[in-house]
Design an enzyme around this catalytic site. Sequence first.
Site, PDB file in Angstrom:
ATOM      1  N   LYS A 158       2.706  55.233  48.179  1.00 15.40           N
ATOM      2  CA  LYS A 158       1.181  54.733  47.885  1.00 15.40           C
ATOM      3  C   LYS A 158       0.270  54.684  48.786  1.00 15.40           C
ATOM      4  CE  LYS A 158       2.197  51.194  44.957  1.00 15.40           C
ATOM      5  NZ  LYS A 158       2.105  51.277  43.720  1.00 15.40           N
TER       6      LYS A 158
HETATM    7  N1  PPE Z   1       2.928  55.628  39.302  1.00 15.00           N
HETATM    8  C1  PPE Z   1       1.724  55.117  40.204  1.00 15.00           C
HETATM    9  C2  PPE Z   1       0.586  55.433  40.312  1.00 15.00           C
HETATM   10  C3  PPE Z   1       1.614  53.380  40.407  1.00 15.00           C
HETATM   11  O1  PPE Z   1       0.772  52.867  41.090  1.00 15.00           O
HETATM   12  C4  PPE Z   1       2.918  52.655  40.001  1.00 15.00           C
HETATM   13  C5  PPE Z   1       3.078  50.679  40.689  1.00 15.00           C
HETATM   14  C6  PPE Z   1       4.062  53.284  39.695  1.00 15.00           C
HETATM   15  C7  PPE Z   1       3.899  54.315  38.893  1.00 15.00           C
HETATM   16  C8  PPE Z   1       5.512  52.171  39.248  1.00 15.00           C
HETATM   17  O2  PPE Z   1       6.343  52.227  40.332  1.00 15.00           O
HETATM   18  P1  PPE Z   1       6.489  51.007  40.145  1.00 15.00           P
HETATM   19  O3  PPE Z   1       6.032  50.069  40.387  1.00 15.00           O
HETATM   20  O4  PPE Z   1       7.631  51.119  41.333  1.00 15.00           O
HETATM   21  O5  PPE Z   1       7.825  50.758  39.196  1.00 15.00           O
HETATM   22  N2  PPE Z   1       1.305  50.883  41.408  1.00 15.00           N
HETATM   23  C9  PPE Z   1       1.453  49.686  41.277  1.00 15.00           C
HETATM   24  C10 PPE Z   1       0.005  49.303  41.702  1.00 15.00           C
HETATM   25  C11 PPE Z   1      -0.937  47.859  40.631  1.00 15.00           C
HETATM   26  C12 PPE Z   1      -2.222  47.869  40.872  1.00 15.00           C
HETATM   27  O6  PPE Z   1      -3.272  47.584  39.684  1.00 15.00           O
HETATM   28  O7  PPE Z   1      -1.984  47.163  42.112  1.00 15.00           O
HETATM   29  C13 PPE Z   1       2.151  47.935  40.833  1.00 15.00           C
HETATM   30  O8  PPE Z   1       2.691  48.471  39.933  1.00 15.00           O
HETATM   31  O9  PPE Z   1       2.407  46.907  41.940  1.00 15.00           O
END
Ligand code: PPE
Length: 310
Positions: A158
């Site tokens: 990330k």
């Molecule tokens: N794909 C991406 C590109 C992504 O950023 C997230 C989380 C996910 C999948 C889902 O991952 P998980 O949270 O482990 O289930 N995105 C984060 C950022 C949001 C934001 O706008 O800031 C989040 O959901 O915390």
Amino acid sequence: MVDMGKFVWLNGDWVEAADANVSILTHSIHYGLSIFDGIRCYQTGNGPKVFRLREHAQRFCDSCKIVGMDIELKAEELEAIILETIRRNGHKACYIRPLAFYGDDRVGLNTLGMKGRVAVITWEWGAYLGEEGLLKGIRCKTSSYTRHHPNITMTRAKVGGNYVNSQMAKAEALADGYDEALLLDPEGFLVEGSGENIFIVEDSKLITPPQGSILPGITRDTVMKLARAEGIPVQEDRLTRDRPLIAEEFFLSGTAAEITPVREIDRRVIGSGSPGPITKRIQELFFKVVGGELPGYDHWLTPIPPNALS
Ligand code: PPE
């Protein structure tokens, strides 16, 4: 303004949020190499609990390792800092943002030998795509932007800079009157939302894109485990962009987005146009689990101890 918790953990100290500031020469602002994660703490019948803290802390440290950022902090130490930050801020429920970045000790692209600084920030964050979105579903647009190839920027991590792409896609979708963007990978397969993983329902089975260019989401993993325990078959398969258009159901998963149904993609109505039975069941199970109401999932919930650092 984001209503942050009173204290932010910054480089080893808790400072008042208003004083948690950085220099204009902060390296990560100039060149985009920062690491973040997003975690939620939920209110349960037994006080606030952090959902899948271990996995999020580990992913944060793994992201730092992938980009070679030395933060001199182990996952367990980060877990304790997060718990103590929530305790000090007195949150009942909150979103938690651990952040690692390079400071102002150097300019130029050479990061060798630099140490990453770390912050833990908390704030109260409601439904990411709106309460109505959670209830009725949202409208998505297939983006004109392509998701990163994992050999351009490493997509398991990330990394702040990776999210330039997500921001372009999101802005385009919103400006065009949609709620969220869906991105194709460089080979043309539908892989993700701008900040969420995706699931379709086909023949009453859940299908989600395999690892490759996606961020392997912790909510994605939660959905797969909950579905399998419920007897709903789950498959990982590549999705061409036409497949969701004729799917029975479609939803997004993410820490911020939780389980958000999708009712329309590119002006085609998905299924009946309202959240389908499998989406509703997964959403219901998810909220029961994070609220501590489903037996057998306590190991995913960490309570806030009186002093996590002792
Ligand atoms: N794909 C991406 C590109 C992504 O950023 C997230 C989380 C996910 C999948 C889902 O991952 P998980 O949270 O482990 O289930 N995105 C984060 C950022 C949001 C934001 O706008 O800031 C989040 O959901 O915390």
